[in-house]
Design a protein around this motif. Structure first.
Motif, short mmCIF file in Angstrom:
data_model
loop_
_atom_site.label_atom_id
_atom_site.label_comp_id
_atom_site.label_asym_id
_atom_site.label_seq_id
_atom_site.Cartn_x
_atom_site.Cartn_y
_atom_site.Cartn_z
N TYR A 277 76.53 20.86 -20.46
CA TYR A 277 76.56 19.45 -20.85
C TYR A 277 75.33 18.77 -20.27
CZ TYR A 277 78.36 14.62 -21.22
OH TYR A 277 78.54 13.28 -21.50
N ILE A 278 74.55 18.11 -21.10
CA ILE A 278 73.30 17.50 -20.64
C ILE A 278 73.26 16.04 -21.08
CG2 ILE A 278 72.04 18.34 -22.69
CD1 ILE A 278 69.60 18.71 -20.76
N ARG A 279 72.93 15.17 -20.13
CA ARG A 279 72.92 13.73 -20.38
C ARG A 279 71.51 13.27 -20.74
NH1 ARG A 279 73.31 11.02 -16.20
NH2 ARG A 279 74.16 9.11 -17.12
N PRO A 280 71.40 12.14 -21.47
CA PRO A 280 70.07 11.66 -21.90
C PRO A 280 69.34 10.92 -20.78
CG PRO A 280 71.78 10.21 -22.75
CD PRO A 280 72.49 11.35 -22.06
N THR A 281 68.87 11.66 -19.79
CA THR A 281 68.13 11.09 -18.67
C THR A 281 66.71 11.65 -18.68
OG1 THR A 281 68.72 12.85 -17.11
CG2 THR A 281 70.27 11.00 -17.32
N LEU A 282 65.83 11.01 -17.93
CA LEU A 282 64.45 11.50 -17.86
C LEU A 282 64.39 12.89 -17.24
CD1 LEU A 282 62.54 8.26 -16.75
CD2 LEU A 282 62.55 9.34 -19.02
N ALA A 283 65.20 13.12 -16.22
CA ALA A 283 65.21 14.45 -15.59
C ALA A 283 65.67 15.52 -16.56
CB ALA A 283 66.12 14.42 -14.36
N ALA A 284 66.67 15.20 -17.39
CA ALA A 284 67.17 16.18 -18.35
C ALA A 284 66.13 16.48 -19.43
CB ALA A 284 68.46 15.66 -18.99
N ILE A 285 65.46 15.45 -19.90
CA ILE A 285 64.43 15.65 -20.92
C ILE A 285 63.25 16.43 -20.34
CG2 ILE A 285 62.76 14.47 -22.41
CD1 ILE A 285 64.83 12.24 -22.75
N GLU A 286 62.91 16.15 -19.08
CA GLU A 286 61.86 16.93 -18.43
C GLU A 286 62.25 18.40 -18.33
OE1 GLU A 286 59.25 17.13 -14.26
OE2 GLU A 286 60.87 15.65 -14.48
#
Length: 434
Positions: A319-328
């Protein structure tokens, strides 16, 4: 004397009048008495019809009633149509109520974490008493950008619940497993899921089975991998494709196709990290981490070196949330996979998540959570441990990922027979390993 006699006459006259009125009252009383007796003895009246006559009379009336013309076929068809319409509306209302209930439940789950995040980001704080300090665990989400993919944005508005959904990539090579996958999702009652079809055959299958599907715009490289690519090649694509979902502001539960759904996973997520993933570990130590002592006798007094170990996260269910760290994270993995021909997506995924910053390398600052290994179970745990333990067999996992075994389809079907069909020996024919 005369006066007394007159008085007697007057009284006598009065008494005579009373005497004359009493027979009338008597007659009335007798009439009432006889009426009660007759009413008791003849409840249907003195001139009631015999039973046979009454039955004949009722038959005549029923014939008269039945002689009225029935509803016309047109009227009956119209009533049937109205009934079907009302039934459909009732089903739609039930579905809306269920979705609203899920939204309320999801809102409650994220309420406390959102409040903590707001309070932490709003202003600077002094450190509290010993043991009362809690750092921020959830990074803020990005602002949605619908211009990234307007067509996908419209699809997600219809499919997603509370801005989250299950996403799976599939091509025609995994058709049978895909059918088992979405049939169990439907059986559990999960509405927010989407198949990313990598070829026309998969898109047609999903549409014929009323499965939400998204076919990406033509892309020569992606199309070639989608049609002829291996599981690992297809798996590598997901990190590029998922980026658009996160940019649009949606949290994604990325799912491989070799997974059997037994419960709704959204009821068991914590949503307090950038990435929440199932583990390849097969017990508490390997899944959640342990102190592993490395022994090097040549070092003498310092022969024992303590190391921290954890088995890798599974890149086929997270499960991945729409955060800057996740997109990175997605950008890092996608870049390495496109430039390192021999890299495996799961290894790269874990390296970018866990390697710390060191000279020449800036580590990823992403929050991580390991899912409960008994709820989000891998097939090694199931076939090596759970099926042999009477107590563990009573547990009902949320999902089971057949990631440790190549004979995926028969094991998936056996899992359904065991947990859904109640066939107690369904898992017995399979060995622990491959």
């Amino acid at each position: 004397m005369a006066g007394r006699r007159d008085g007697l006459l007057m009284r006598g006259g009065s008494g005579g009048s009373s005497f004359r009125g009493s027979p009338i009252a008597f007659a009335i009383g007798v009439g009432i008495l006889f009426g009660c007796v007759f009413a008791f003895l003849f409840p249907r009246g003195l001139f009631a019809l015999p039973a046979a006559a009454r039955r004949a009379n009722m038959s005549i009336r029923s014939l008269q009633i039945s002689s009225f013309p029935c509803e016309s076929p047109e009227r009956i068809n119209m009533l049937k149509t109205e009934l079907a319409t009302l039934s459909e509306k009732n089903a739609e209302l039930k579905e809306q109520v269920r979705k609203l209930s899920m939204k309320i439940q999801l809102s409650e789950q994220g309420k406390d974490q959102a409040e903590k995040q707001f309070l932490t980001l709003a202003s600077q704080h002094k450190a509290g008493p010993f043991g009362a300090v809690k750092g921020l665990r959830t990074n803020p989400t990005v602002l949605p950008d619908e211009s990234v993919n307007p067509r996908l944005s419209k699809i997600l508005e219809k499919v997603a619940l509370q801005k989250e959904l299950i996403v799976a990539l599939a091509n025609s090579n995994v058709r049978e497993m895909l059918e088992v996958w979405f049939e169990n999702i439907k059986r559990v009652g999960i509405p927010n899921y989407l198949v990313i079809a990598l070829d026309d055959e998969t898109e047609s299958l999903c549409k014929s089975k009323d499965v939400p599907v998204y076919r990406r715009p033509p892309d020569n490289r992606i199309d070639s991998v989608g049609k002829i690519g291996t599981n690992h090649a297809v798996s590598g694509l997901k990190f590029q494709i998922l980026r658009e979902f996160l940019q649009l502001g949606y949290s994604v539960l990325l799912s491989d196709i070799d997974i059997v759904y037994l419960q709704n996973p959204f009821d068991h997520l914590h949503r307090d990290s950038d990435v929440e993933s199932m583990s390849d570990g097969h017990n508490n130590m390997t899944a959640y981490g342990y102190n592993d002592v490395f022994d090097e006798p040549s070092m003498g007094w310092a022969r024992y070196a303590h190391t921290m170990r954890i088995w890798v996260y599974n890149s086929g269910f997270f499960y991945i949330r729409p955060t800057l760290a996740a997109i990175e994270l997605l950008d890092r993995v996608a870049y390495r996979l496109s430039h390192e021909s021999r890299s495996w997506d799961q290894a790269v995924f874990n390296e970018e998540l866990f390697f710390p910053s060191h000279p020449g390398y800036d580590g990823l600052h992403a929050a991580k959570r390991t899912m409960d290994i008994y709820l989000f179970m891998n097939s090694k745990m199931l076939f090596k441990t759970v099926r042999k333990d009477a107590q563990l067999q009573k547990l009902k996992p949320v999902i089971i990922h057949v990631n440790y075994h190549p004979d995926k389809l028969p094991r998936m079907k056996a899992i359904v027979e065991f947990y859904v069909g109640g066939k107690q020996n369904a898992l017995d024919p399979f060995p622990d390993g491959s």
